[in-house]
Enzyme design. Structure first.
Site, PDB file in Angstrom:
ATOM      1  N   SER A  32       0.829  -1.215   0.000  1.00 45.99           N
ATOM      2  CA  SER A  32       0.000   0.000   0.000  1.00 45.99           C
ATOM      3  C   SER A  32       0.865   1.268   0.000  1.00 45.99           C
ATOM      4  O   SER A  32       0.486   2.282  -0.595  1.00 45.99           O
ATOM      5  CB  SER A  32      -0.978  -0.008   1.171  1.00 45.99           C
ATOM      6  OG  SER A  32      -0.317   0.151   2.405  1.00 45.99           O
ATOM      7  N   MET A 110      10.532  -7.264   3.818  1.00 42.73           N
ATOM      8  CA  MET A 110      10.688  -7.998   5.076  1.00 42.73           C
ATOM      9  C   MET A 110      11.979  -8.824   5.163  1.00 42.73           C
ATOM     10  O   MET A 110      12.010  -9.840   5.841  1.00 42.73           O
ATOM     11  CB  MET A 110       9.463  -8.898   5.299  1.00 42.73           C
ATOM     12  CG  MET A 110       8.151  -8.129   5.421  1.00 42.73           C
ATOM     13  SD  MET A 110       8.185  -6.821   6.665  1.00 42.73           S
ATOM     14  CE  MET A 110       8.031  -7.797   8.156  1.00 42.73           C
ATOM     15  N   HIS A 129       8.851   3.306   8.508  1.00 43.82           N
ATOM     16  CA  HIS A 129       8.714   2.450   9.691  1.00 43.82           C
ATOM     17  C   HIS A 129       7.495   2.925  10.492  1.00 43.82           C
ATOM     18  O   HIS A 129       7.322   4.130  10.701  1.00 43.82           O
ATOM     19  CB  HIS A 129       9.980   2.551  10.554  1.00 43.82           C
ATOM     20  CG  HIS A 129       9.903   1.690  11.772  1.00 43.82           C
ATOM     21  ND1 HIS A 129      10.061   0.319  11.715  1.00 43.82           N
ATOM     22  CD2 HIS A 129       9.641   1.992  13.066  1.00 43.82           C
ATOM     23  CE1 HIS A 129       9.908  -0.179  12.934  1.00 43.82           C
ATOM     24  NE2 HIS A 129       9.658   0.806  13.775  1.00 43.82           N
ATOM     25  N   GLU A 194       1.099   7.078   6.861  1.00 44.46           N
ATOM     26  CA  GLU A 194       2.242   6.572   6.079  1.00 44.46           C
ATOM     27  C   GLU A 194       2.050   6.940   4.607  1.00 44.46           C
ATOM     28  O   GLU A 194       2.998   7.336   3.916  1.00 44.46           O
ATOM     29  CB  GLU A 194       2.362   5.052   6.213  1.00 44.46           C
ATOM     30  CG  GLU A 194       2.751   4.590   7.604  1.00 44.46           C
ATOM     31  CD  GLU A 194       2.994   3.085   7.672  1.00 44.46           C
ATOM     32  OE1 GLU A 194       3.525   2.510   6.711  1.00 44.46           O
ATOM     33  OE2 GLU A 194       2.642   2.484   8.704  1.00 44.46           O
TER      34      GLU A 194
HETATM   35  C1  GRF Z   1       3.991  -0.574   6.700  1.00 43.19           C
HETATM   36  O1  GRF Z   1       3.336  -0.467   7.923  1.00 43.19           O
HETATM   37  C2  GRF Z   1       5.390  -0.030   6.791  1.00 43.19           C
HETATM   38  O2  GRF Z   1       5.506   1.007   7.701  1.00 43.19           O
HETATM   39  C3  GRF Z   1       6.177  -1.225   7.270  1.00 43.19           C
HETATM   40  O3  GRF Z   1       5.595  -2.323   6.622  1.00 43.19           O
HETATM   41  C4  GRF Z   1       4.239  -2.032   6.304  1.00 43.19           C
HETATM   42  C5  GRF Z   1       4.089  -2.255   4.841  1.00 43.19           C
HETATM   43  O4  GRF Z   1       2.770  -2.103   4.412  1.00 43.19           O
HETATM   44  N1  GRF Z   1       7.566  -1.053   6.992  1.00 43.19           N
HETATM   45  P1  GRF Z   1       2.450  -1.994   2.865  1.00 43.19           P
HETATM   46  O5  GRF Z   1       3.005  -3.266   2.214  1.00 43.19           O
HETATM   47  O6  GRF Z   1       3.104  -0.788   2.342  1.00 43.19           O
HETATM   48  O7  GRF Z   1       0.969  -1.941   2.763  1.00 43.19           O
END
Ligand code: GRF
Length: 235
Positions: A32, A110, A129, A194
């Site tokens: 996202s 990850m 983060h 975010e």
């Molecule tokens: C987000 O909460 C980001 O802060 C963390 O991992 C999550 C990723 O979510 N590093 P998305 O894949 O961007 O939806």
């Protein structure tokens, strides 16, 4: 317009094209934040374009989203590399360079990165983060924040350094913690920010309005600094 002016130099009378920074986004899941970056970059005035979205997982949902928007995607599966993280990272690095990437954005990637990749992209790699760093680095940030009873929480975009979630802070968004919050509710409130914050941070860096200097982020003016500081107005 007088001949010899910058505009006449192009002969077509069109506005000279801004050079947009070429971005590679690394994801492992839903993507996202990557979508938020793609949406921002769909504006031709945005100083960056997404040149490649890459994942260590072929089933990352964000890959299909990127491909549906005509963005190049790639998968480098980490599993065949076993414990050889460096070779995995060299493969990632090669794909980034082939795509002409200038800045890397980690967006829910990850895999812990070693100095091989971090060093190669030193000062040119951003991460988002889900906490107000330096508080709550690592995992389960929302749950830990709730357990501690903090009144504000949020998210941070920072430059990536070899130590996980430690690195010069570019931008932060603050959200309130509400009565009745559980980790999912709080996560959703943070995630909305975010999606605002990451494009802003990228814009600041790609445009040169903010930059890294002696391990700190500098801003060209108060306006740039204000853009890097978000107080969520939602209830
Ligand atoms: C987000 O909460 C980001 O802060 C963390 O991992 C999550 C990723 O979510 N590093 P998305 O894949 O961007 O939806």
């Amino acid at each position: 317009m007088a001949s010899g002016s910058p505009r006449a130099a192009g002969c077509s009378g069109e506005r000279p094209k801004m050079t947009r920074k070429r971005i590679g986004v690394l994801i492992s899941g839903r993507g996202s934040n990557m979508e938020a970056l793609l949406a921002a970059a769909s504006d031709p005035a945005f100083p960056a374009e997404i040149s490649l979205v890459m994942s260590n997982r072929a089933d990352a949902a964000g890959l299909a989203t990127a491909a549906s928007q005509g963005v190049a995607t790639a998968v480098v599966d980490h599993r065949p590399y076993g414990k050889d993280r460096e070779s995995f990272e060299r493969a990632l690095d090669a794909r980034m360079r082939d795509a002409g990437v200038e800045l890397v954005c980690l967006a829910g990637f990850m895999r812990v990165l070693t100095p091989v990749f971090v060093g190669a992209w030193d000062g040119r790699m951003l991460n988002i983060h889900p906490s107000l760093l330096p508080a709550y680095s690592g995992l389960h940030t929302h749950e830990r924040a709730l357990n501690d009873g903090v009144r504000v929480h949020g998210c941070t975009v920072h430059f990536v350094t070899p130590v996980l979630d430690v690195g010069p802070i570019i931008a932060q968004a603050v959200v309130p913690v509400r009565a009745g919050d559980d980790p999912d509710k709080l996560a959703a409130r943070v995630l909305r920010q975010e999606h605002r914050l990451y494009p802003r941070a990228l814009e600041l860096i790609a445009s040169g309005a903010a930059w890294l200097e002696n391990g700190r982020v500098m801003y060209q003016d108060a306006q740039a600094m204000a853009r890097a500081t978000v107080f969520a107005d939602e209830t």
